[in-house]
Design a protein around this motif. Structure first.
Motif, mmCIF file in Angstrom:
data_model
loop_
_atom_site.group_PDB
_atom_site.id
_atom_site.type_symbol
_atom_site.label_atom_id
_atom_site.label_comp_id
_atom_site.label_asym_id
_atom_site.label_seq_id
_atom_site.Cartn_x
_atom_site.Cartn_y
_atom_site.Cartn_z
ATOM 1 N N VAL A 84 0.823 -1.209 0.000
ATOM 2 C CA VAL A 84 0.000 0.000 0.000
ATOM 3 C C VAL A 84 0.857 1.259 0.000
ATOM 4 O O VAL A 84 2.016 1.257 0.427
ATOM 5 C CB VAL A 84 -0.940 0.048 1.228
ATOM 6 C CG1 VAL A 84 -1.954 -1.075 1.193
ATOM 7 C CG2 VAL A 84 -0.139 0.032 2.527
ATOM 8 N N PHE A 100 -3.729 0.703 -3.432
ATOM 9 C CA PHE A 100 -3.378 -0.710 -3.320
ATOM 10 C C PHE A 100 -2.455 -1.084 -4.479
ATOM 11 O O PHE A 100 -2.891 -1.199 -5.626
ATOM 12 C CB PHE A 100 -4.635 -1.579 -3.338
ATOM 13 C CG PHE A 100 -5.632 -1.217 -2.265
ATOM 14 C CD1 PHE A 100 -5.199 -0.881 -0.995
ATOM 15 C CD2 PHE A 100 -6.998 -1.215 -2.530
ATOM 16 C CE1 PHE A 100 -6.112 -0.545 -0.003
ATOM 17 C CE2 PHE A 100 -7.911 -0.891 -1.543
ATOM 18 C CZ PHE A 100 -7.472 -0.549 -0.276
ATOM 19 N N TYR A 181 -1.688 -4.361 5.299
ATOM 20 C CA TYR A 181 -2.815 -3.464 5.041
ATOM 21 C C TYR A 181 -3.358 -2.825 6.323
ATOM 22 O O TYR A 181 -4.354 -2.100 6.271
ATOM 23 C CB TYR A 181 -3.948 -4.220 4.351
ATOM 24 C CG TYR A 181 -3.636 -4.627 2.926
ATOM 25 C CD1 TYR A 181 -3.748 -3.719 1.877
ATOM 26 C CD2 TYR A 181 -3.238 -5.926 2.620
ATOM 27 C CE1 TYR A 181 -3.468 -4.097 0.568
ATOM 28 C CE2 TYR A 181 -2.955 -6.308 1.315
ATOM 29 C CZ TYR A 181 -3.073 -5.385 0.302
ATOM 30 O OH TYR A 181 -2.799 -5.748 -0.998
ATOM 31 N N GLY A 332 -7.945 -2.470 2.750
ATOM 32 C CA GLY A 332 -7.368 -3.400 1.802
ATOM 33 C C GLY A 332 -8.402 -4.268 1.120
ATOM 34 O O GLY A 332 -9.608 -4.040 1.234
#
Length: 593
Positions: A84, A100, A181, A332
């Protein structure tokens, strides 16, 4: 009479479908309410002790949540790892958005998908309705920043110093210690005065979710929360206006509050989620309807999103003292193997997958499919092998059901005779039927019970395939994206989807190969013949993954039924003839086949 009833049924069904389409196209649209200006908050800060979710909801009863306009003076700071890129803004001291890296925004391009790209508030910001002086328009001071940590500072009403610390999991963190995440967030409040201070209750923004593509009609766009052991979801449809066939018409709802102690709250679309888990239970959640998002390329349909905010109770701070509130925030993909990691997610955050009533079976199947994918390396092939494994597992039950159906079919002439003989006496008819079943050792439910056992697995498979992030942009044969229909061409604007057509063909063949129950009404038989075409129409725009599963399932069933139909029937055991008067045996006069 049967033909007449069948015709009336088909006409009424077609009329209902037509009315629904007509209603959707021609229903009068409610006049949207004027959204509040971001520079002019509707309410002031919540009073001490008041639930933040309630005050947040009250702020939107006069208008819909409005998408924030990017502030040209805002400074952006970044933390990132291999998965990320988290972008922070000093306006609100919170997360502007999260990119992402392993999920592209558009297939074939390198730009990553950005969660919360257009929003009403930065993620984890104090919502403007609960604490305007610390919300998205408040400028925070950057205290420090490293490769994995960033800290902001602001002062609330010259009496409480507020520090906001964010820590991103690094790439070399073991899987049982962190997830890439997940961000750790801490809010530290320091009392600058010599008197006890009550920091008012507030709400933290979880984010704004939007449809992911032009084919996404928002069915998976939801907020969710866990209270106690229960997990509930608020779909976007709960805030939509309209009605059914003109009845129950109402305008869209701006916000829906929930006032419960919460272990976590979330906002998510079909493939991505934001989940906020506080160290101590939060207080309430509000779901906001966001109607003014930019239109998605490829559709003229208005883009309506959802946003969520979790409430936090007021905090009492002793003179010159401080209090710290801790949170874990996941931003995420909806990957079940990741969210089911109990070392990191301890409050059933995997329930955000929203598998529904058959979630236990969905969990088993997604685990199996991921294991198979580890060997074959293609998600389409993994779906095929998982489907075949499921079918093979239930072969004994299916064969048992098929044999029972064949026995029932052979009794058709006898059942017809009983029905005619006792047509005026239902009780006698039922008694004679049961005696016939007993005599021939046939269980009338024998064809149903084995099939009922398999249904939860197939329903779980169906639910699982709808929200698996790994299937997005995964290709298989001619299909370029398993999460979308496998459209190969358009004829006069109508999409040509191959797998749903194959699915319909398999259903027609299955019906012709499968023996029908002799007790079934002729009208029901005719309706059943028509069902494959109706089902094909309903499934025509399903994702390729669902169509692939259903088609493979149907092809296996056809092969299985062909084998069953060729199997020789076991010889029925004939009961010995009973002795008549004088010891003579009664001659069996049953005609030979």
């Amino acid at each position: 009479m049967d033909k007449k009833n069948l015709t009336i049924g088909i006409l009424l069904f077609a009329l209902g479908i037509g009315l629904m389409f007509y209603q959707g196209r021609h229903a009068p649209q409610p006049v949207p309410q004027q959204p509040p200006s971001p520079s002019a908050p509707v309410t002031t800060a919540a009073q001490p002790g008041a639930p933040a979710a309630a005050s947040s909801a009250a702020a939107t009863t006069h208008g819909f949540a409005q998408v924030a306009v990017a502030n040209k003076e805002a400074q952006v700071f970044t933390l990132e790892n291999e998965y990320v890129q988290v972008r922070f803004t000093n306006y609100g001291g919170a997360i502007r958005d999260v990119a992402f890296k392993r999920y592209a925004a558009v297939q074939g391009r390198t730009e990553p998908f950005v969660f919360n790209e257009r929003h009403i508030d930065p993620m984890l910001a104090f919502t403007s309705e609960s604490l305007p002086s610390l919300g998205r328009n408040a400028v925070y001071e950057l205290v420090s920043q490293t490769g994995t940590e960033i800290v902001f500072r602001a002062v609330f009403e010259n009496r409480v110093e507020v520090f906001r610390r964010y820590v991103l999991t690094s790439d070399n963190t073991p899987k049982d210690k962190g997830d890439p995440y997940v961000l750790r967030h801490e809010i530290t409040m320091r009392n600058l005065t010599d008197q006890t201070q009550a920091f008012p209750g507030f709400a933290l923004s979880i984010g704004t979710a939007a449809p992911v593509n032009a084919q996404d009609v928002g069915m998976h766009l939801k907020t969710g929360y866990k209270s106690g052991d229960d997990v509930e979801f608020v779909p976007r449809s709960d805030l939509e206006g309209g009605g059914f066939l003109g009845f129950g018409s109402h305008p869209p709802i701006a916000a829906l509050p929930v006032d419960l102690p919460l272990k976590w709250a979330s906002v998510h679309n079909q493939f991505f989620a934001g989940i906020l888990t506080p160290d101590q239970p939060g207080r309430g959640m509000t779901t906001f309807r966001v109607p003014d998002l930019p239109k998605i390329e490829g559709t003229d349909r208005p883009t309506v999103g959802l946003a969520a905010a979790m409430g936090v109770e007021s905090v009492t701070i002793l003179p010159k003292g401080e209090k710290t509130l801790g949170f874990s925030f996941y931003a995420g993909p909806k990957e079940y193997p990741r969210l089911s990691n109990a070392d990191i997610f301890k409050n059933d955050e995997d329930r955000v997958m929203d598998y529904g009533f058959f979630r236990l079976f969905s969990k088993i199947l997604i685990t199996m499919m991921n294991w198979i994918h580890g060997f074959v390396g293609n998600w389409g092939v993994a779906i095929i092998f998982t489907t075949l494994a499921l079918k093979v597992l239930f072969v004994p039950l299916t064969i048992s059901a098929a044999k029972s159906a064949k026995k029932m079919q052979k009794l058709s002439p006898l059942l017809a005779g009983i029905k005619e003989k006792y047509k005026d006496n239902p009780q006698k008819q039922q008694q004679a039927t049961m005696e016939l079943f007993k005599e021939h050792r046939v269980n009338p439910l024998g064809g149903c019970i084995p099939i009922l056992i398999t249904i939860p697995f197939f329903m779980g498979f169906f639910a699982m395939l709808q929200s698996t992030a790994e299937l997005r942009f995964a290709n298989f044969l001619w299909a370029h994206d398993l999460s979308l229909p496998d459209t190969v061409a358009h004829v006069w604007g109508f999409p040509i989807n191959i797998l749903p057509i194959l699915l319909g063909a398999t259903m027609v063949i299955q019906f012709r190969l499968t023996p029908t129950s002799p007790t079934m009404d002729p009208t029901q038989v005719k309706i059943m013949k028509f069902m494959p075409y109706i089902f094909t129409a309903f499934c025509y725009n399903l994702s390729c993954a669902l169509s692939l599963y259903s088609t493979v399932n149907g092809l296996f069933t056809i092969g299985q039924q062909m084998v069953i139909n060729r199997m020789k029937d076991p010889e029925e055991t004939v009961a010995p003839a009973k002795a008549g008067p004088g010891g003579r045996k009664i001659k069996n006069v049953t005609p030979q086949k």
